[in-house]
Design a protein around this motif. Structure first.
Motif, mmCIF file in Angstrom:
data_model
loop_
_atom_site.group_PDB
_atom_site.id
_atom_site.type_symbol
_atom_site.label_atom_id
_atom_site.label_comp_id
_atom_site.label_asym_id
_atom_site.label_seq_id
_atom_site.Cartn_x
_atom_site.Cartn_y
_atom_site.Cartn_z
ATOM 1 N N ASN A 83 1.050 -1.562 0.202
ATOM 2 C CA ASN A 83 -0.013 0.241 0.458
ATOM 3 C C ASN A 83 0.591 1.398 -0.047
ATOM 4 O O ASN A 83 0.657 2.271 0.155
ATOM 5 N N SER A 84 2.154 1.226 -0.447
ATOM 6 C CA SER A 84 3.156 2.548 -0.438
ATOM 7 C C SER A 84 3.453 2.654 -1.729
ATOM 8 O O SER A 84 2.882 2.117 -2.286
ATOM 9 N N PHE A 85 3.073 3.951 -1.727
ATOM 10 C CA PHE A 85 3.155 4.461 -3.237
ATOM 11 C C PHE A 85 3.410 5.770 -3.982
ATOM 12 O O PHE A 85 3.735 6.037 -2.578
ATOM 13 N N LYS A 86 4.118 5.921 -5.097
ATOM 14 C CA LYS A 86 4.489 7.400 -5.659
ATOM 15 C C LYS A 86 3.226 7.507 -6.264
ATOM 16 O O LYS A 86 2.996 7.413 -7.614
ATOM 17 N N GLY A 87 3.005 8.813 -6.396
ATOM 18 C CA GLY A 87 2.015 9.326 -8.142
ATOM 19 C C GLY A 87 2.952 10.330 -8.342
ATOM 20 O O GLY A 87 2.899 11.614 -7.423
ATOM 21 N N TYR A 88 1.958 10.413 -8.793
ATOM 22 C CA TYR A 88 2.625 12.022 -10.595
ATOM 23 C C TYR A 88 0.946 12.311 -11.013
ATOM 24 O O TYR A 88 0.162 11.474 -11.543
ATOM 25 N N GLY A 89 0.271 13.686 -10.834
ATOM 26 C CA GLY A 89 -0.954 14.326 -12.104
ATOM 27 C C GLY A 89 0.025 15.813 -12.808
ATOM 28 O O GLY A 89 0.689 15.979 -12.405
#
Length: 329
Positions: free
Chosen positions: A232-238
């Motif tokens: 459930n660990s993540f990195k996100g870009y938007g």
């Protein structure tokens, strides 16, 4: 009584010129009540009609219903140049771009026009989640999810049209039982599904004035979540783009966004590492001095969001629409 600034007028003013935090010293604010409709298609939605899973490898049918939305904000402005302000509630700019969160904070405006804004969002990380979202052999039970978010915004940096929005958030699931219904999972695999997390959020935007009544605001976002469970660990870009327009009493705001999230480890329930693509579209409308009532306005918004995941269990579609009345004071 002076006509108060509408949500789009406020955004345009802040993007085109230096301005005080409020027209006069003291208390000011607004309150609105809206009624509307929502529809959510998601296995993680905790509606009573969504307690049982039809299939782990697909999304349950949509759950819909009516809603009542009381929103508003209250601020106290002070200082020789009206450059300091305490506030609480839901900000107009956040509502216009699709963020409905209660916030308490303090603003200080420098001589350059730059605004330093520090706040806490005590409810945005709170709510209900499923104890074990993957349980497919009976009814799922809910548990509380608690946490806080701490936000720092720098608007009109050094007198420019650039702004930065940063936040740190914590999340704690009271009774974490993810994966407990699956006897094939090991203790280590269940631990990888834990949802308690710390997250960091960063956004930067630029206000571009097309003309005196039109503004574009492009944004770049980054989010990093460090959960107790690696799955459930993540990195996100938007990326986002907002469009603001004024036409006499009519004000419009339209925001479109796209985000990508890549998770750190394999989800043992599905044997894959999760990857999500999120798309959103949000529109807000206001008609000022509705029925020629001073300080009253008709307000409406509609939003659509969709998550397409490589793991079908996490696919999501949601729609919300509302209409109501707003009063400025």
């Amino acid at each position: 009584m002076k006509t108060k600034l509408s949500l789009v007028a406020l955004a345009l003013m802040s993007g085109s010129a230096w301005a005080q935090l409020a027209e006069t010293a003291g208390f000011s604010g607004e309150v609105s009540v809206s009624t509307g409709f929502y529809s959510i298609e998601s296995n993680l939605n905790t509606n009573d009609d969504n307690k049982e899973l039809d299939d782990l490898n697909k999304t349950n049918d949509a759950v819909s219903g009516g809603l009542l939305l009381p929103l508003g904000n209250l601020s106290y402005t002070f200082g020789d140049k009206l450059n300091q302000q305490f506030y609480m509630g839901t900000s107009r700019e956040d509502i216009a771009t699709g963020t409905l969160a209660f916030e308490m904070g303090y603003k200080y405006q420098l001589a350059s026009g730059m605004i330093i804004d520090a706040s806490i969002l005590p409810t945005i990380m709170s709510g209900e989640v499923w104890e074990d979202p993957f349980k497919d052999n009976g009814k799922r039970k809910t548990t509380d999810e608690d946490g806080n978010a701490y936000r720092l915004k720098l608007d009109n940096i050094m007198g420019s049209k650039f702004s930065v929005d940063m936040a740190y958030a914590t999340k704690d699931v009271e009774d974490e039982r993810s994966g407990m219904a699956d006897p094939m999972l090991t203790a280590a695999q269940r631990d990888s599904l834990r949802r308690d997390a710390d997250a960091f959020y960063f956004r930067t935007d630029y206000k571009y004035m097309v003309d005196q009544t039109t503004m574009l605001k492009p944004r770049l976002t980054y989010i990093s979540a460090d959960a107790d469970g690696a799955a459930n660990s993540f990195k996100g870009y938007g990326v986002e783009l907002s469009y603001f327009k004024m036409l006499d009493r009519h004000q419009f705001a339209l925001t479109a966004g796209f985000n990508n999230r890549d998770y750190d480890a394999v989800n043992p329930v599905f044997g894959e590492t999760r990857e999500d693509d999120e798309m959103s579209l949000f529109a807000a409308y206001e008609y000022a001095n509705f029925m020629d009532w001073q300080d009253w306005s008709l307000v409406s918004f509609a939003g659509f969001g969709s998550t397409d995941s490589n793991i079908d269990f996490y696919d999501k579609n949601e729609i919300i629409m509302s209409v109501g009345m707003n009063y400025h004071f």
